[in-house]
Design a protein around this motif. Sequence first.
Motif, PDB file in Angstrom:
ATOM      1  N   LEU A 111       0.827  -1.206   0.000  1.00 13.39           N
ATOM      2  CA  LEU A 111       0.000   0.000   0.000  1.00 13.39           C
ATOM      3  C   LEU A 111       0.860   1.254   0.000  1.00 13.39           C
ATOM      4  CD1 LEU A 111      -2.800  -1.024   2.532  1.00 13.39           C
ATOM      5  CD2 LEU A 111      -3.002  -0.812   0.047  1.00 13.39           C
ATOM      6  N   TYR A 112       1.971   1.200   0.734  1.00 16.68           N
ATOM      7  CA  TYR A 112       2.886   2.336   0.767  1.00 16.68           C
ATOM      8  C   TYR A 112       3.446   2.615  -0.620  1.00 16.68           C
ATOM      9  CZ  TYR A 112       7.332   4.777   1.358  1.00 16.68           C
ATOM     10  OH  TYR A 112       8.387   5.629   1.224  1.00 16.68           O
ATOM     11  N   VAL A 113       3.879   1.568  -1.314  1.00 12.38           N
ATOM     12  CA  VAL A 113       4.415   1.734  -2.663  1.00 12.38           C
ATOM     13  C   VAL A 113       3.362   2.326  -3.592  1.00 12.38           C
ATOM     14  CG1 VAL A 113       5.323   0.514  -4.677  1.00 12.38           C
ATOM     15  CG2 VAL A 113       6.131  -0.094  -2.402  1.00 12.38           C
ATOM     16  N   ALA A 114       2.139   1.810  -3.498  1.00 15.02           N
ATOM     17  CA  ALA A 114       1.056   2.337  -4.330  1.00 15.02           C
ATOM     18  C   ALA A 114       0.813   3.812  -4.045  1.00 15.02           C
ATOM     19  CB  ALA A 114      -0.214   1.526  -4.091  1.00 15.02           C
ATOM     20  N   LEU A 115       0.873   4.188  -2.766  1.00 16.20           N
ATOM     21  CA  LEU A 115       0.680   5.588  -2.390  1.00 16.20           C
ATOM     22  C   LEU A 115       1.821   6.460  -2.901  1.00 16.20           C
ATOM     23  CD1 LEU A 115      -0.888   7.744  -0.835  1.00 16.20           C
ATOM     24  CD2 LEU A 115       0.396   7.113   1.213  1.00 16.20           C
ATOM     25  N   VAL A 116       3.054   5.971  -2.805  1.00 22.43           N
ATOM     26  CA  VAL A 116       4.213   6.744  -3.273  1.00 22.43           C
ATOM     27  C   VAL A 116       4.115   7.017  -4.771  1.00 22.43           C
ATOM     28  CG1 VAL A 116       6.685   6.541  -3.746  1.00 22.43           C
ATOM     29  CG2 VAL A 116       5.824   6.095  -1.451  1.00 22.43           C
TER      30      VAL A 116
ATOM     31  N   ALA B 199       9.863   8.738  -7.037  1.00 26.09           N
ATOM     32  CA  ALA B 199       9.222   7.447  -6.790  1.00 26.09           C
ATOM     33  C   ALA B 199      10.261   6.344  -6.622  1.00 26.09           C
ATOM     34  CB  ALA B 199       8.270   7.115  -7.938  1.00 26.09           C
ATOM     35  N   LEU B 200      11.277   6.326  -7.485  1.00 25.61           N
ATOM     36  CA  LEU B 200      12.306   5.290  -7.408  1.00 25.61           C
ATOM     37  C   LEU B 200      13.084   5.379  -6.102  1.00 25.61           C
ATOM     38  CD1 LEU B 200      13.742   5.273 -11.053  1.00 25.61           C
ATOM     39  CD2 LEU B 200      12.363   3.501  -9.955  1.00 25.61           C
ATOM     40  N   VAL B 201      13.448   6.601  -5.712  1.00 28.83           N
ATOM     41  CA  VAL B 201      14.237   6.780  -4.485  1.00 28.83           C
ATOM     42  C   VAL B 201      13.441   6.348  -3.256  1.00 28.83           C
ATOM     43  CG1 VAL B 201      15.281   8.499  -2.974  1.00 28.83           C
ATOM     44  CG2 VAL B 201      15.731   8.569  -5.421  1.00 28.83           C
ATOM     45  N   LEU B 202      12.188   6.780  -3.165  1.00 32.77           N
ATOM     46  CA  LEU B 202      11.375   6.447  -1.989  1.00 32.77           C
ATOM     47  C   LEU B 202      11.110   4.946  -1.895  1.00 32.77           C
ATOM     48  CD1 LEU B 202       8.805   9.385  -1.919  1.00 32.77           C
ATOM     49  CD2 LEU B 202      10.815   9.065  -0.484  1.00 32.77           C
ATOM     50  N   VAL B 203      10.814   4.322  -3.027  1.00 35.20           N
ATOM     51  CA  VAL B 203      10.579   2.879  -3.012  1.00 35.20           C
ATOM     52  C   VAL B 203      11.863   2.131  -2.668  1.00 35.20           C
ATOM     53  CG1 VAL B 203       9.945   0.890  -4.418  1.00 35.20           C
ATOM     54  CG2 VAL B 203       8.625   2.994  -4.594  1.00 35.20           C
ATOM     55  N   ALA B 204      12.996   2.575  -3.256  1.00 36.18           N
ATOM     56  CA  ALA B 204      14.269   1.911  -2.967  1.00 36.18           C
ATOM     57  C   ALA B 204      14.641   2.048  -1.499  1.00 36.18           C
ATOM     58  CB  ALA B 204      15.361   2.496  -3.857  1.00 36.18           C
ATOM     59  N   ARG B 205      14.412   3.224  -0.920  1.00 38.55           N
ATOM     60  CA  ARG B 205      14.723   3.415   0.500  1.00 38.55           C
ATOM     61  C   ARG B 205      13.853   2.530   1.376  1.00 38.55           C
ATOM     62  NH1 ARG B 205      15.077   9.463   2.524  1.00 38.55           N
ATOM     63  NH2 ARG B 205      15.552   8.253   4.401  1.00 38.55           N
ATOM     64  N   ALA B 206      12.590   2.386   0.998  1.00 39.00           N
ATOM     65  CA  ALA B 206      11.703   1.535   1.784  1.00 39.00           C
ATOM     66  C   ALA B 206      12.111   0.072   1.690  1.00 39.00           C
ATOM     67  CB  ALA B 206      10.260   1.712   1.308  1.00 39.00           C
TER      68      ALA B 206
END
Length: 246
Positions: free
Chosen positions: A7-12, A45-52
Motif C-alpha cells: 500500500l505504501y508503494v502504491a501511495l508513493v 518514486a524510485l528513491v522512496l521505493v528503494a529506501r523503503a
Amino acid sequence: MSIGFLLYVALVITLAAVVGWAAESLCREYGRATRWAWLAASGIALVLVARAVTSSSANAATVTYSRIALPAASKVAAPEWSLLQLLRDAISISATAVHVVTDSIVRAVPSGMTSLAVFFWIATSLLALVVLTFVHLRIRRARREWAEADLFGTRVRIAPDVGPAVVGVMRPQIVVPSWLLSRSDGEQQLVLAHECEHLRARDHLLLGAGSLVVALVPWHPAAWWMLSRLRLAIELDCDARVLRRG
C-alpha cells in the motif's frame, strides 16, 4: 514484505504522479521544459521505493508528522497562527485517515493474500523487464538489416515501416521510414532536425528512466500514466527547441 508495504508503494507512486502533474503545470506556466517535471517525479518514486525496500527499520514506510516544526502560538500573530493551526490540523487529520484506511485494509486482507500479492508483483515486474529486453533486442537485430544512408549530412538508417525515431541505448541512431524519402526536402529536413534534437538532448535515456518505473511497478496505472506524460513532454519540448533554432 507486507500488504502495508505494498500500500505504501502504491501511495508513493500515486503521490509522485500528482507531484509530476503539478510540476508540469508550473513549468508550462513559466515557459520551462516540462519533461524534467516527469523525470523528477519518476526519480522521487524510485528513491522512496528503494529506501523503503533497503531500510532495515520496521517503520521505514511511516511518515512522522510530529517532526514538522511549527512556531509556538505565543510567538506568532493570531492570523498567521490560525493558518498554521489549520495546516497542522489538516495534516493530522489526513495522516489519521491514511492510517485508519491502511489498517482497515490490512486487517481485512487474509494473510495468504500477502504472498499472492508479492508473487503477482514480482511476476509482473519480471514480465515487464523481459518484454522491454525482447523489444530492445528485436529492434537492435532489425537495425542491422536496415540500409544506411546520408540524409543532408547525417547518417541515418532507412527502415521499411519504422520511425522516424531514435533507436538504441548505448549507440543510438536515427531511423527514418522509407516513405520519407519521397517527401519534399523541407519536410525531410524538418523531420531530421527533430530527431537530431532528440539525439542531442539524449531523450532516449530519459525514456529509459521512465520505463524503469513501469518495469518496477507495472501493476500501477499511475506509473503508466507518468510514462505517457513523459513521452508527450519529451516530444513537445523537442518541438519547442527545434522551433527556437529556426
